[in-house]
Design a protein around this motif. Structure first.
Motif, PDB file in Angstrom:
ATOM      1  N   UNK B  51       0.821  -1.208   0.000  1.00 17.16           N
ATOM      2  CA  UNK B  51       0.000   0.000   0.000  1.00 17.16           C
ATOM      3  C   UNK B  51       0.861   1.266   0.000  1.00 17.16           C
ATOM      4  N   UNK B  52       1.965   1.219   0.768  1.00 17.25           N
ATOM      5  CA  UNK B  52       2.847   2.392   0.825  1.00 17.25           C
ATOM      6  C   UNK B  52       3.499   2.672  -0.526  1.00 17.25           C
ATOM      7  N   UNK B  53       3.736   1.622  -1.303  1.00 21.95           N
ATOM      8  CA  UNK B  53       4.271   1.830  -2.656  1.00 21.95           C
ATOM      9  C   UNK B  53       3.201   2.482  -3.532  1.00 21.95           C
ATOM     10  N   UNK B  54       1.955   2.031  -3.379  1.00 20.90           N
ATOM     11  CA  UNK B  54       0.880   2.597  -4.196  1.00 20.90           C
ATOM     12  C   UNK B  54       0.668   4.067  -3.858  1.00 20.90           C
ATOM     13  N   UNK B  55       0.841   4.421  -2.555  1.00 23.57           N
ATOM     14  CA  UNK B  55       0.625   5.806  -2.137  1.00 23.57           C
ATOM     15  C   UNK B  55       1.837   6.689  -2.402  1.00 23.57           C
ATOM     16  N   UNK B  56       2.976   6.075  -2.718  1.00 27.13           N
ATOM     17  CA  UNK B  56       4.176   6.864  -3.027  1.00 27.13           C
ATOM     18  C   UNK B  56       5.088   7.088  -1.850  1.00 27.13           C
ATOM     19  N   UNK B  57       4.922   6.303  -0.785  1.00 28.17           N
ATOM     20  CA  UNK B  57       5.786   6.483   0.388  1.00 28.17           C
ATOM     21  C   UNK B  57       6.947   5.501   0.402  1.00 28.17           C
ATOM     22  N   UNK B  58       6.897   4.499  -0.479  1.00 26.89           N
ATOM     23  CA  UNK B  58       8.037   3.605  -0.680  1.00 26.89           C
ATOM     24  C   UNK B  58       8.266   3.524  -2.180  1.00 26.89           C
ATOM     25  N   UNK B  59       9.530   3.350  -2.571  1.00 29.29           N
ATOM     26  CA  UNK B  59       9.846   3.206  -3.989  1.00 29.29           C
ATOM     27  C   UNK B  59       9.958   1.720  -4.311  1.00 29.29           C
ATOM     28  N   UNK B  60       9.292   1.261  -5.371  1.00 27.35           N
ATOM     29  CA  UNK B  60       9.399  -0.159  -5.724  1.00 27.35           C
ATOM     30  C   UNK B  60      10.836  -0.516  -6.111  1.00 27.35           C
ATOM     31  N   UNK B  61      11.254  -1.748  -5.780  1.00 27.93           N
ATOM     32  CA  UNK B  61      12.559  -2.230  -6.219  1.00 27.93           C
ATOM     33  C   UNK B  61      12.497  -2.528  -7.714  1.00 27.93           C
TER      34      UNK B  61
END
Lengths: 296, 358
Positions: B51-61
């Motif tokens: 979810x944090x990747x979808x919201x932009x708070x984590x960057x996908x590897x």
């Protein structure tokens, strides 16, 4: 009935036992504060109303010391003390906020090391550190001597200027701003930061809308601490300032020592306490700590 | 339907690796316009990271996040047209209810009067009284804060609203109320909601579709009905709640055999590709007390060990040697016998499925 009997027994013993237990437990501290804190303060206030150049409380109470102060040029010293203290606080905010922010959010495992570097100087006496600066800044000293012999540059010493006094105060009082501020910034919840960003705030807007207001308790406490300390500063003016600027603390010292006029010194002290006290009260009223801490 | 049709959000091989650990492992997923999609999984399954990747708070590897055809991997959270309701709610403690709700509007420079009007509209939608506008967020109840957090996210007018277990801190009764309210708000606003929770029960109540997550992967995606009646693995079937799972082998005759049950059992039609060994899943409501062995396709003799009142239903625990079965009856159909009595229980093959060990 039983209670009455017990009460009578206790009453038949020592009267002291009738006093509530909490008060009895607090008594040593109360006595200590009365003797160590309230008594000297009251003595100073009492002295300020005694006739000039007397050394007892037996004289007729008078306002002549206060009148003397208002007729003298002591207000110049007072303005210097307040002005340089204010400047010190403002410079400290600018220096400490980025460092404190770094300690909490950027340095990571290096934070401990950086904190230590700021704490270690505190183990050395303030005067010794100021004389260190003196040797560093003095003509032909560490800085200017090196510049002269190695680079052939001859520069004016900044020693014995207002700038040197400010440098000394900023240096000495830095930890008192830095650590409350670090605590304040560490109290900003990370998810509040993330939520603000998620709601479209730029980094500056996150700082302005969330981080700064939420770290305000630390900032206010740091400002009050450093301001109160800096108003009472004297060594920085003497060691690094030469006799360029006379602070109010110096006037007080002179009155108590060379001039042997305790009542005048006491009156100056009382005025200083009043002014600083009022300023602190205004600051605390203006920045309601409880509101910042979300207790209301 | 071609890939991407009707999809607002498309995930392709989305992966996040933390220090060698694949927290999110090659997820492919389509989220449809306007649906309420719930990702459900135990803690540590990677759902929050996803979810944090979808919201932009984590960057996908690696992998892609595509919003309405545009790759948004590298767009930071503050420039994505999505918004999240946090597990902690993350309300701004120094701002009033109104200022919290209006935050995103203030950031965009909307004039104060307009902001206030919009905030009051949202407060009415979420049944917060108007006079709460000037109230400190620290002085309202947990359920009210929940509504403020939702109003704040709705004020942003996001394309997709993300929810990170926002109800988990509330007591049971309030949670049940808010689950339904949230579904009503979803209908009202017609926005796309992506919700994560560890509670499949919560997911069932609210969702149009559910994705079950385990060890960074989506193991099953389907409607609540599909997840409940046709779990594709032992993990999903057990995640749904109390269920009887029996380790079985498939005999050459097509019948099933379990170590602790003497009879061969009639196999269900749904075998999920199991050829030799798997698990037979029987829901408690499909197990019943029998008068005679022939009353059901399969039967077993056990001992009634205990019974539990579940409000409208009663659950019975029946022990067959080391095996424990649970069966449920509606209260008015309660079993008449006493504890420790020998009982005959059974089920029809049509109400069961066999799943692989995944």
């Amino acid at each position: 009935m039983t209670a009455r009997t017990e009460g009578a027994t206790a009453g038949g013993g020592v009267g002291f036992l009738r006093v509530p237990a909490g008060f009895r437990a607090a008594l040593p501290v109360i006595l200590f504060l009365l003797v160590g804190f309230a008594a000297p303060l009251l003595a100073v206030i009492g002295f300020s109303f005694m006739p000039a150049r007397t050394f007892g409380f037996t004289g007729q109470p008078t306002l002549e010391n206060y009148i003397t102060i208002f007729e003298s040029t002591s207000y110049i010293s007072l303005l210097w003390s307040l002005g340089l203290a204010l400047a010190t606080v403002l410079i400290l905010i600018l220096i400490s906020y980025p460092v404190a922010y770094g300690l909490v959010r950027v340095f990571g495992r290096w934070s401990t090391l950086v904190t230590l570097l700021f704490v270690i100087p505190l183990f050395v006496s303030e005067n010794v550190r100021l004389y260190g600066w003196l040797l560093f800044l003095i003509k032909n000293g560490v800085l200017l001597g090196t510049l002269k012999t190695v680079f052939g540059i001859e520069a004016e010493s900044m020693l014995f200027t207002t700038g040197a006094i400010l440098l000394g105060m900023v240096y000495v009082y830095l930890p008192y701003m830095l650590f409350p501020l670090t605590l304040g910034i560490s109290m900003v919840p990370n998810d509040a930061r993330e939520a603000a960003s998620d709601l479209g705030a730029s980094r500056w807007q996150v700082f302005k809308e969330v981080e700064l207001p939420l770290s305000m308790p630390g900032l206010v406490i740091g400002c009050l601490l450093t301001f109160v300390l800096a108003v009472g500063a004297i060594a920085e003016y003497k060691v690094l300032g030469g006799q360029q600027v006379i602070p109010i603390t110096h006037d007080i010292e002179i009155a108590f020592t060379y001039a042997q006029n305790w009542p005048l010194g006491a009156a100056l002290s009382v005025l200083l306490m009043l002014i600083v006290g009022v300023l602190v009260m205004i600051a605390l009223r203006r920045f309601d700590l409880d509101k910042f801490l979300g207790r209301r | 339907m071609a890939a991407g049709d009707g999809a607002i959000l498309l995930l392709k091989g989305l992966t996040k690796i933390f220090a060698g650990h694949r927290a999110v492992d090659a997820i492919d997923l389509q989220i449809r316009e306007g649906e309420m999609f719930t990702i459900v999984g135990p803690s540590g399954s990677g759902k929050t990271t996803l979810l944090r990747m979808l919201a932009g708070m984590e960057t996908p590897t690696s992998g892609d996040i595509i919003l309405r055809g545009q790759r948004i991997n590298d767009i930071p959270a503050n420039r994505r047209p999505t918004c999240m309701v946090f597990q902690s709610l993350a309300l701004f403690p120094h701002k009033d209810v109104g200022d919290n709700i209006e935050f995103s509007l203030k950031i965009r420079g909307v004039p104060k009067a307009e902001r206030k009007q919009r905030a009051l509209e949202l407060m009415r939608l979420l049944r917060l009284p108007d006079h709460y506008y000037d109230r400190a967020v620290t002085r309202i109840s947990g359920g009210e804060r929940q509504r403020v957090a939702l109003a704040r996210a709705l004020a942003f007018d996001p394309e997709i609203l993300f929810f990170d277990e926002p109800l988990s801190a509330l007591d049971y009764k309030l949670r049940k109320t808010l689950e339904k309210e949230l579904k009503d708000i979803h209908r009202e606003t017609k926005k796309t909601f992506v919700y994560i929770t560890h509670s499949l029960e919560e997911a069932m109540v609210m969702s149009d579709r559910i994705g079950v997550m385990r060890d960074g992967r989506l193991v099953q995606i389907g409607t609540p009905q599909e997840i409940y009646t046709e779990p594709n693995s032992k993990f999903v079937s057990e995640f749904v709640g109390d269920v009887n799972v029996l380790s079985v082998s498939v005999l050459p005759s097509g019948k099933l055999k379990a170590a602790q049950i003497p009879h061969e059992m009639v196999a269900p039609a749904t075998m999920n590709g199991v050829k030799s060994a798997g698990f037979l899943v029987v829901r408690p409501e499909f197990l019943r007390f029998l008068d005679a062995p022939g009353d059901a396709d399969n039967h077993v003799v056990g001992r009634l060990y205990n019974e539990y009142a579940l409000g409208s239903r009663i659950q019975y625990q029946v022990r067959v040697g080391e095996l424990v079965f649970v069966l449920e009856k509606l209260r008015h159909e309660a079993f008449a016998g006493g504890l420790d009595q020998e009982v005959l229980i059974g089920w029809d093959a049509v109400n069961t499925i066999v799943v692989p060990d995944r």
